[in-house]
Scaffold this motif. Sequence first.
Motif, PDB file in Angstrom:
ATOM      1  N   LEU A 102      10.092   8.088   0.381  1.00  0.00           N
ATOM      2  CA  LEU A 102       9.975   7.412  -0.608  1.00  0.00           C
ATOM      3  C   LEU A 102       9.922   8.204  -1.936  1.00  0.00           C
ATOM      4  CD1 LEU A 102       8.004   4.357   0.878  1.00  0.00           C
ATOM      5  CD2 LEU A 102      10.358   4.389   0.272  1.00  0.00           C
ATOM      6  N   ARG A 103       9.041   9.039  -1.887  1.00  0.00           N
ATOM      7  CA  ARG A 103       8.697   9.919  -3.105  1.00  0.00           C
ATOM      8  C   ARG A 103       9.972  10.668  -3.499  1.00  0.00           C
ATOM      9  NH1 ARG A 103       3.428  10.677  -1.802  1.00  0.00           N
ATOM     10  NH2 ARG A 103       3.917  11.967   0.105  1.00  0.00           N
ATOM     11  N   SER A 104      10.755  10.833  -2.489  1.00  0.00           N
ATOM     12  CA  SER A 104      12.190  11.644  -2.815  1.00  0.00           C
ATOM     13  C   SER A 104      13.151  10.468  -3.549  1.00  0.00           C
ATOM     14  CB  SER A 104      12.721  12.158  -1.522  1.00  0.00           C
ATOM     15  OG  SER A 104      13.865  12.585  -1.925  1.00  0.00           O
ATOM     16  N   VAL A 105      12.989   9.195  -2.992  1.00  0.00           N
ATOM     17  CA  VAL A 105      13.771   8.089  -3.553  1.00  0.00           C
ATOM     18  C   VAL A 105      13.395   8.011  -5.131  1.00  0.00           C
ATOM     19  CG1 VAL A 105      14.045   5.699  -3.685  1.00  0.00           C
ATOM     20  CG2 VAL A 105      14.226   6.989  -1.489  1.00  0.00           C
ATOM     21  N   ALA A 106      11.934   7.979  -5.172  1.00  0.00           N
ATOM     22  CA  ALA A 106      11.365   7.438  -6.503  1.00  0.00           C
ATOM     23  C   ALA A 106      11.836   8.777  -7.638  1.00  0.00           C
ATOM     24  CB  ALA A 106       9.995   7.404  -6.542  1.00  0.00           C
ATOM     25  N   ASP A 107      11.823   9.894  -6.979  1.00  0.00           N
ATOM     26  CA  ASP A 107      12.043  11.271  -7.870  1.00  0.00           C
ATOM     27  C   ASP A 107      13.472  11.072  -8.335  1.00  0.00           C
ATOM     28  OD1 ASP A 107       9.564  12.092  -7.665  1.00  0.00           O
ATOM     29  OD2 ASP A 107       9.931  13.790  -6.211  1.00  0.00           O
ATOM     30  N   ALA A 108      14.496  10.743  -7.208  1.00  0.00           N
ATOM     31  CA  ALA A 108      15.706  10.851  -7.618  1.00  0.00           C
ATOM     32  C   ALA A 108      16.125   9.574  -8.731  1.00  0.00           C
ATOM     33  CB  ALA A 108      16.686  10.835  -6.201  1.00  0.00           C
ATOM     34  N   ALA A 109      15.543   8.440  -8.408  1.00  0.00           N
ATOM     35  CA  ALA A 109      15.965   7.426  -9.286  1.00  0.00           C
ATOM     36  C   ALA A 109      15.476   7.723 -10.839  1.00  0.00           C
ATOM     37  CB  ALA A 109      15.001   6.132  -8.763  1.00  0.00           C
ATOM     38  N   ARG A 110      14.219   8.510 -10.730  1.00  0.00           N
ATOM     39  CA  ARG A 110      13.869   8.749 -12.156  1.00  0.00           C
ATOM     40  C   ARG A 110      15.094   9.550 -12.807  1.00  0.00           C
ATOM     41  NH1 ARG A 110       8.717   8.240 -10.656  1.00  0.00           N
ATOM     42  NH2 ARG A 110       8.733  10.227  -9.618  1.00  0.00           N
ATOM     43  N   GLN A 111      15.435  10.747 -12.055  1.00  0.00           N
ATOM     44  CA  GLN A 111      16.313  11.702 -12.359  1.00  0.00           C
ATOM     45  C   GLN A 111      17.460  11.084 -12.970  1.00  0.00           C
ATOM     46  OE1 GLN A 111      17.007  14.824  -9.593  1.00  0.00           O
ATOM     47  NE2 GLN A 111      18.219  15.846 -10.740  1.00  0.00           N
ATOM     48  N   GLU A 126       0.671  -1.203   0.093  1.00  0.00           N
ATOM     49  CA  GLU A 126       0.053   0.143   0.003  1.00  0.00           C
ATOM     50  C   GLU A 126       0.938   1.259  -0.092  1.00  0.00           C
ATOM     51  OE1 GLU A 126      -2.831  -0.150   3.326  1.00  0.00           O
ATOM     52  OE2 GLU A 126      -3.668  -2.196   2.570  1.00  0.00           O
ATOM     53  N   ARG A 127       2.007   1.195   0.612  1.00  0.00           N
ATOM     54  CA  ARG A 127       2.529   2.393   0.806  1.00  0.00           C
ATOM     55  C   ARG A 127       3.970   2.541  -0.412  1.00  0.00           C
ATOM     56  NH1 ARG A 127       0.107   5.922   4.418  1.00  0.00           N
ATOM     57  NH2 ARG A 127      -1.324   4.501   5.757  1.00  0.00           N
ATOM     58  N   ILE A 128       4.575   1.462  -0.102  1.00  0.00           N
ATOM     59  CA  ILE A 128       6.078   1.322  -0.813  1.00  0.00           C
ATOM     60  C   ILE A 128       6.052   1.138  -2.245  1.00  0.00           C
ATOM     61  CG2 ILE A 128       8.299   0.227  -0.786  1.00  0.00           C
ATOM     62  CD1 ILE A 128       8.181   0.128   2.206  1.00  0.00           C
ATOM     63  N   ASP A 184      17.373  15.151   1.105  1.00  0.00           N
ATOM     64  CA  ASP A 184      16.870  14.320   2.250  1.00  0.00           C
ATOM     65  C   ASP A 184      17.295  12.941   2.193  1.00  0.00           C
ATOM     66  OD1 ASP A 184      14.902  12.477   0.895  1.00  0.00           O
ATOM     67  OD2 ASP A 184      14.006  14.307   0.309  1.00  0.00           O
ATOM     68  N   ILE A 185      17.194  12.153   3.193  1.00  0.00           N
ATOM     69  CA  ILE A 185      17.551  10.798   3.326  1.00  0.00           C
ATOM     70  C   ILE A 185      17.542   9.970   1.833  1.00  0.00           C
ATOM     71  CG2 ILE A 185      15.986   9.732   4.781  1.00  0.00           C
ATOM     72  CD1 ILE A 185      18.411   8.166   5.910  1.00  0.00           C
ATOM     73  N   GLY A 186      16.408  10.217   1.499  1.00  0.00           N
ATOM     74  CA  GLY A 186      16.069   9.467   0.035  1.00  0.00           C
ATOM     75  C   GLY A 186      16.766   9.865  -0.942  1.00  0.00           C
ATOM     76  N   SER A 187      16.763  11.299  -1.349  1.00  0.00           N
ATOM     77  CA  SER A 187      17.520  11.695  -2.597  1.00  0.00           C
ATOM     78  C   SER A 187      18.972  11.432  -2.213  1.00  0.00           C
ATOM     79  CB  SER A 187      17.351  13.161  -2.714  1.00  0.00           C
ATOM     80  OG  SER A 187      17.484  13.938  -1.621  1.00  0.00           O
ATOM     81  N   LEU A 188      19.429  11.563  -1.023  1.00  0.00           N
ATOM     82  CA  LEU A 188      20.918  11.336  -0.603  1.00  0.00           C
ATOM     83  C   LEU A 188      21.145   9.793  -0.975  1.00  0.00           C
ATOM     84  CD1 LEU A 188      23.466  12.538   0.716  1.00  0.00           C
ATOM     85  CD2 LEU A 188      22.364  11.728   2.956  1.00  0.00           C
ATOM     86  N   ALA A 189      20.426   9.102  -0.464  1.00  0.00           N
ATOM     87  CA  ALA A 189      20.765   7.420  -0.803  1.00  0.00           C
ATOM     88  C   ALA A 189      20.843   7.240  -2.345  1.00  0.00           C
ATOM     89  CB  ALA A 189      19.596   6.736   0.032  1.00  0.00           C
ATOM     90  N   VAL A 190      19.894   7.731  -2.817  1.00  0.00           N
ATOM     91  CA  VAL A 190      19.948   7.553  -4.466  1.00  0.00           C
ATOM     92  C   VAL A 190      21.318   8.120  -4.993  1.00  0.00           C
ATOM     93  CG1 VAL A 190      18.972   7.746  -6.741  1.00  0.00           C
ATOM     94  CG2 VAL A 190      17.426   7.273  -4.638  1.00  0.00           C
ATOM     95  N   CYS A 191      21.328   9.516  -4.824  1.00  0.00           N
ATOM     96  CA  CYS A 191      22.520  10.081  -5.316  1.00  0.00           C
ATOM     97  C   CYS A 191      23.982   9.511  -4.852  1.00  0.00           C
ATOM     98  CB  CYS A 191      22.410  11.586  -5.110  1.00  0.00           C
ATOM     99  SG  CYS A 191      21.076  12.238  -5.742  1.00  0.00           S
ATOM    100  N   PRO A 223       3.452   9.344   7.184  1.00  0.00           N
ATOM    101  CA  PRO A 223       3.587  10.457   6.054  1.00  0.00           C
ATOM    102  C   PRO A 223       5.070  11.037   5.612  1.00  0.00           C
ATOM    103  CG  PRO A 223       1.901  10.923   7.297  1.00  0.00           C
ATOM    104  CD  PRO A 223       2.631   9.794   8.102  1.00  0.00           C
ATOM    105  N   LEU A 224       5.708  10.754   6.848  1.00  0.00           N
ATOM    106  CA  LEU A 224       7.179  11.009   6.682  1.00  0.00           C
ATOM    107  C   LEU A 224       8.020   9.960   5.783  1.00  0.00           C
ATOM    108  CD1 LEU A 224       9.104  12.525   9.712  1.00  0.00           C
ATOM    109  CD2 LEU A 224      10.260  11.038   8.291  1.00  0.00           C
ATOM    110  N   LEU A 225       7.593   8.772   6.194  1.00  0.00           N
ATOM    111  CA  LEU A 225       8.200   7.729   5.394  1.00  0.00           C
ATOM    112  C   LEU A 225       7.779   7.930   3.758  1.00  0.00           C
ATOM    113  CD1 LEU A 225       9.436   4.708   5.254  1.00  0.00           C
ATOM    114  CD2 LEU A 225       7.474   3.839   5.481  1.00  0.00           C
TER     115      LEU A 225
END
Lengths: 318, 318
Positions: free
Chosen positions: B91-100, A7-9, B49-56, B85-87
């Motif tokens: 995750l959205r940041s991970v997804a955006d960075a992965a796309r980028q 649902e979330r990930i 954030d930790i998401g974009s950082l992890a991908v980059c 919501p924070l998670l």
Amino acid sequence: MRKLLQERIVPILGGSTLSDAADCGPVDGCVVVSTDSFVVAPLFFPGGDIGSLAVCGTVNDLAVSGAKPLWLTLSLIIEEGLPLPLLERVLRSVADAARQCDVQVIAGDTKVVPRGAADQLFINTTGIGVKRQSNELSCTALRPSDVLLVSGPIGQHGIAVLVAREQLSLTPMPVSDCAPLHVACAALQDELGVDLRAMRDATRGGVSAVLHEWSEASGTTMKLNESLLPIAPAVRGACELLGLDALYVANEGTFVAAVAPQAVDRAIAALHAVQVSSQAIAIGEVIERGNSAVVIERLFGRLHPVDEPSGAPLPRIC
Amino acid sequence: MRKLLQERIVPILGGSTLSDAADCGPVDGCVVVSTDSFVVAPLFFPGGDIGSLAVCGTVNDLAVSGAKPLWLTLSLIIEEGLPLPLLERVLRSVADAARQCDVQVIAGDTKVVPRGAADQLFINTTGIGVKRQSNELSCTALRPSDVLLVSGPIGQHGIAVLVAREQLSLTPMPVSDCAPLHVACAALQDELGVDLRAMRDATRGGVSAVLHEWSEASGTTMKLNESLLPIAPAVRGACELLGLDALYVANEGTFVAAVAPQAVDRAIAALHAVQVSSQAIAIGEVIERGNSAVVIERLFGRLHPVDEPSGAPLPRIC
């Protein structure tokens, strides 16, 4: 956990390969990748430690997906103050397990966080392997009359960790089944070919979680026979004491396989020829989808539904 | 950290590829793998954030090794009670960075640990890529008169995280350089061919750590010119206030390159054509090995040694 993922990930990350429930994603025609973080507490337990667990856990994900494990990455998150001899013991265990699995540790990372920001040591391992055969293993391929096997006694890992964590003194002490499955999985694949439908290591949520996923993926019901479930006396005793059901308890060296009915004897023979699966046994079969995803025939012949594992009755067992 | 790796981890795990100081290990002729755990605090900071950082972070490890990043695995260790919501924002940041970065997230894992056993959220990413060219990039290839470049202003990430964590209010606020480097690295590779000796993202320990590793690997001395170091006013101000040296502060979207002297102009032109490296500049050169591994020519012309970073002046910045 499955709910969180679905649902979330997965909706956010997309990714066709993430959305099948397995831990492994195929990256192209032949390379298979799996990733796992290990947060087990305590770090050392009868039958293993976080190091051997991290290697076996990831190797087993690859093995049950039909791949030959080749390479591992190793990433450590260390709490400041972790005694170095303890870290070295874990690393030696990683090295031993990697040798045993014939995989190479090819990349690593280490982060140290201040005291209190992590509990001692977390390990992430990512495994890379190559598919051993061209035919697909898939739990969507399960069909009525297929037979369900387990490669050995169930529930040992979760109970061993729990007993170690709570410092219970039981006799005999439960010992984790933590072990690499790549040889047993390869033997089964080689012997059965297309008669092997699917394999899955029964980790978090135990055998029950695997069967629920398979039921959902294949639109069938999984029927178990309680009298056939292999449960070691130490595990049976601890389960009774703690009010747990071994079907829901994690394994780390035991897998479930679904095989075509005509291949059962060959499957058992192939598994019995390998040490780690020398107690493999058929525990049930796939039937037409009924009201319940998973049912168990109790000792007196009545069918009971087996609920999907939920919550976290046993946190930090892997 | 380098001492821990060299004295404790590498001897136990062996592995020829682990022992070169880079984060990446080549797994066969063309596949390159990198793994990183991210424990940054706070999870969100100006510029990332930790998401974009992890991908980059992982994409950049592959990029500077000369590989094209293709796939990522994502493993989450979540502290019980982390708001969903924070998670999801992460995750959205991970997804955006992965796309980028044009990479696919192909496998994942999630562990939840009880409150207090981890601090909010840790992320492990393992990246898999393929080598873009047949020629080897290696810091052992550095030789006197090679020129050292940085792809942009230094010290931004570490300072931005530190200022966010300590809730300092500075004007202007330092902003992390967190960004993918794969396009800039590829442009430099394509333009320079064998005239490109090595690239390295200047993460923990900053530019200084990279140069110390390169000095050791090549048996030369790295000579910097202080007047050429690109340091943004916000970073310069914060460094003066906090008593830090930007040379030691982590970057997450800035890399160091060593190029043949005849290729400097082409290198700068190629980097300036890419947004992320539009402020690339030469900061020094490789000279015959002297008493110090790294030296800096101060504004008044005197040479000072630049010590190797030690300890953890800035914990949890990645």
